[in-house]
Design an enzyme around this catalytic site. Structure first.
Site, PDB file in Angstrom:
ATOM      1  N   TRP A   1       8.146 -11.392  -7.164  1.00  0.00           N
ATOM      2  CA  TRP A   1       7.801 -10.883  -8.501  1.00  0.00           C
ATOM      3  C   TRP A   1       6.707  -9.831  -8.329  1.00  0.00           C
ATOM      4  CZ3 TRP A   1       9.087 -13.365 -13.489  1.00  0.00           C
ATOM      5  CH2 TRP A   1       8.439 -12.772 -14.569  1.00  0.00           C
ATOM      6  N   ASP A   2       7.105  -8.583  -8.451  1.00  0.00           N
ATOM      7  CA  ASP A   2       6.188  -7.482  -8.138  1.00  0.00           C
ATOM      8  C   ASP A   2       5.563  -6.904  -9.408  1.00  0.00           C
ATOM      9  OD1 ASP A   2       4.885  -5.619  -6.545  1.00  0.00           O
ATOM     10  OD2 ASP A   2       6.696  -5.043  -5.450  1.00  0.00           O
TER      11      ASP A   2
ATOM     12  N   ASP B   1       0.536  -4.654   1.446  1.00  0.00           N
ATOM     13  CA  ASP B   1       1.607  -3.783   1.944  1.00  0.00           C
ATOM     14  C   ASP B   1       1.302  -3.303   3.356  1.00  0.00           C
ATOM     15  OD1 ASP B   1       3.332  -3.897  -0.169  1.00  0.00           O
ATOM     16  OD2 ASP B   1       2.609  -2.080  -1.139  1.00  0.00           O
TER      17      ASP B   1
END
Ligand code: GLA
Length: 736
Positions: free
Chosen positions: A486-487, A557
């Site tokens: 879920w970004d 990231d």
């Protein structure tokens, strides 16, 4: 345990790790003590009358009132700093004079309505509720304190018991004085001279791809604030603040910490005044949150988790880890071994297809991977990041057999299938936006600022929430999807709802979070078997609020092994390894261009939920062999890394090395890493911690070490030649 003295003058919360003592001084609630335990039994607590400590606080002239240790500092009490509660009333003033009214002990730990909170389901918990009231405005504040696992949870419920509306501008979740213990004690010039060196403030500062780097600095003589105004807890700061004795280390010294169970804008502050304490607080950011409290209505603040550690920063982290592993959220996955996953993002970016996903999955399966996650690009017209967020229907050009067909094929390989979403977002170039141009956060007549070419849905709206819930239920029921990423890839700019009246516009950010929590509750309740992982451009929303619904988070990231040493080390101040996604990616690394050995990438990734972020077809045969061994090792140690105690041994922020350790009753896993190779290197020793000194520990070559030797004499750190080397050592405790 909670002790209320019969005259209801003092209240003592105590357990094996701390005492927290409140005192009712003629209606003003003061905090007399927060620190090491002063009592272990009700009898001891009854004897522990701390009212004599009032002697250290002035009570006479109004100039001195601010130096009283208010539990709820507010405007109009003599306090001149940032208040914990501030309500502007209809008469136009902001005086908020809360007077103690009553105290009650409630069995258990009630959940916070609409908000994530620590649950005490397995504990003999009790909660102290103190009711305060402002007689003139009718504002009632119920302060709630629970003890769960050596931790103190605190929140507040503010109710308008009068007939005129109130505007809340400050509603902190917790606020408490922390004593200065070094230097001269006093309340005048002496305080100013000692305050600067009296306590260090610690917080987790970062940015995209380099999240949560611990900052430690003298708290200074004024205010020290960390905050987010982004509508997310954010990459820059984490909702965490601590004060520590300047001498506190990883294993010793006093630390007082606060962490907010919340995912939106927050503020945490250490205020230093001319007093023998620094004032620590955490809660919603007054800059971004305001609330109209209509007659009869209540406002519930998020929960703060307060920790006192006499065993330094390591002791603080152990308590946070234990609490969040065991008492946060309801996902059955909290206690399950997490699957080794592979994610196609860095392998394909948007250029994915069924064929490519199956090729990656097939190769990954051979290495031992258990879960194939398809990332961004599977839906609508999503060929790049300029479009299609909101159009959550599979793209048949890329996926001719749909999600269902692809999931079946991945399952047929003997793997689970997972999927990426960014449900809070909307692209201006999307069918959803064309149908509902008013569904995004915006202000009429103003620019709609795009971030990564996208806008944010107005999740404060019920119709938008219902859309998100229905969409998630539809997609998750359409195929065998066993994992969700879920970004949330941008922060709020015009953070206002078009449907709220002017007087309530400033409620948008909090209503957004309440709406998001409702969506997450409904979706995770409907699919309890799905493993949810949260993400926000990596670790931009790594907080206990998200962890309540989704037991793991994509840590960053940045998958470079050297950067990950720092990111995972910093994150571990508050959050357990079971919460951190940690993946091997390809070299040269996509974020920094560095080339590190596969072994080092993998051994660093063993420190979290292990996975891969690459195309296995691009690996050399040698790297494939190494990756296979690393995946096998991840499976061997994952119960230890998820549930064991975590200790930071050598900081990568101050040395060329990093070392950390996981331990439980049976095993110890040690990571050593060296960033740059050195000529004529003399192996240094790393000293293990928390072992049984009398026990024998056996390494994988059958060599035996005593716990005492590992802790007192240490282990030499030897490395292969070359930069970016690491080693892990797995020790098994001998039971014979
Ligand atoms: C964010 C995430 C990445 C990836 C991309 C997809 O940046 O952190 O892992 O999912 O979005 O757009």
């Amino acid at each position: 345990m909670i002790y209320i003295d019969p005259s209801k003058q003092w209240f003592h919360l105590y357990c094996e790790t701390f005492s927290y003592v409140l005192y009712n001084a003629d209606g003003t609630l003061l905090n007399l003590y927060w620190g090491a335990p002063l009592a272990h039994t009700a009898e001891e607590a009854a004897r522990c009358d701390l009212s004599y400590l009032l002697g250290s606080f002035p009570s006479g002239s109004s100039f001195e009132l601010e130096n009283r240790p208010f539990e709820v500092p507010a405007v109009g009490t003599g306090w001149f700093g940032d208040p914990a509660v501030r309500a502007v009333n209809e008469a136009g003033d902001d005086l908020t004079q809360l007077t103690f009214e009553s105290a009650a002990i409630v069995p258990g730990k009630p959940a916070l309505p609409g908000l994530p909170s620590v649950s005490a389901e397995n504990e003999q918990a009790e909660t102290l509720e103190l009711t305060l009231r402002d007689a003139l405005t009718g504002l009632q504040a119920v302060l709630s304190y629970s003890i769960t696992a050596g931790t103190l949870e605190r929140h507040m419920v503010l109710t308008n018991n009068d007939t005129a509306p109130l505007t809340l501008t400050h509603m902190a979740s917790a606020s408490a004085p922390v004593p200065f213990k070094t230097g001269t004690k006093g309340n005048s010039s002496g305080a100013v001279s000692f305050a600067g060196e009296g306590l260090d403030v610690i917080h987790l500062r970062g940015a995209w791809a380099r999240e949560r780097r611990p900052v430690r600095t003298p708290v200074g003589l004024s205010s020290y604030k960390v905050e987010s105004q982004r509508g997310a807890s954010g990459h820059e700061e984490n909702p965490f603040i601590a004060l520590a004795a300047p001498t506190a280390t990883e294993t010793s010294g006093e630390v007082w910490a606060m962490n907010l169970v919340y995912s939106g804008s927050f503020a945490a502050e250490a205020q230093v005044k001319d007093a023998p304490f620094a004032y620590l607080s955490i809660g919603l950011n007054p800059m971004t949150h305001r609330w109209q409290l209509a007659p009869g209505e209540s406002f519930v603040t998020p929960e703060a988790v307060l920790i006192y550690s006499a065993e330094g920063l390591g002791g603080m982290s152990h308590l946070y880890h234990k609490l969040y592993r065991n008492y946060l959220g309801h996902s059955p996955w909290r206690f399950r071994e997490r699957p080794v996953l592979i994610n196609n993002w860095e392998a394909t970016y948007f250029n994915l297809s069924e064929e490519k996903i199956l090729a990656i999955a097939g190769e990954a399966k051979k290495l031992g991977v258990e879960l194939m996650v398809m990332d961004d690009g599977w839906f609508g017209n999503r060929f790049d990041d300029h479009r299609a967020l909101g159009d959550w229907v599979e793209n048949r050009e890329k996926l001719p057999n749909g999600l269902k067909g692809l999931a079946e094929k991945v399952n047929a390989l003997g793997m689970m299938f997972g999927l990426w979403f960014e449900p809070e977002m909307i692209s201006p170039d999307s069918d959803l936006y064309r149908a509902h141009p008013d569904w995004c956060l915006h202000v009429n007549g103003r620019r709609r600022t795009e971030g990564r070419n996208q806008l944010i849905l107005d999740v404060s709206r019920k119709d938008v929430q219902d859309f998100m819930i229905a969409m998630m239920k539809r997609v998750l029921s359409s195929a065998n999807i066993q994992y969700v990423k879920w970004d949330m890839n941008r922060n709020m700019t015009e953070a206002f709802s078009s449907v709220l009246p002017a007087a309530q516009k400033m409620e948008t950010q909090h209503r957004y979070m309440l709406g998001l929590y409702r969506v997450l509750q409904e979706v995770t309740d409907a699919f309890p078997e799905v493993l949810f992982e949260s993400c926000s451009g990596g670790g931009g929303r790594f907080d206990a609020g998200m962890l309540y619904y989704m037991p793991q988070t994509w840590t960053s990231d940045d998958t470079d092994a050297v950067e990950r040493l720092k990111i995972q080390y910093g994150t571990s101040y508050v959050y357990p390894a079971s919460a951190m996604g940690a993946h091997i990616s390809i070299v040269p690394n996509h974020q920094v261009g560095r080339v590190t050995p596969m072994k080092t990438r993998g051994e660093v990734a063993l420190g979290g939920n292990f996975g891969l972020e690459l195309d296995p077809a691009q690996l050399s045969e040698e790297d494939k062999k190494e990756a296979t061994a690393l995946i096998a090792r991840a499976k061997t140690v994952r119960s230890l890394t998820a549930n064991g105690r975590f200790d930071r041994l050598i900081s990568p922020f101050v040395s060329n090395y990093c070392a950390w350790q996981f331990s439980d009753d049976d095993r110890v896993l040690l990571l050593f890493a060296q960033v740059l190779a050195q000529p004529n290197y003399i192996p240094q020793r790393v000293y293990l911690t928390g072992l049984d000194p009398a026990a024998l520990y056996e390494d994988e070559d059958g060599r035996l070490y005593s716990g005492a030797a590992l802790m007192q004499a240490g282990l030499p750190m030897e490395f292969a030649r070359g930069d970016y080397q690491s080693r892990t050592i797995l020790l098994t405790k001998r039971k014979d």
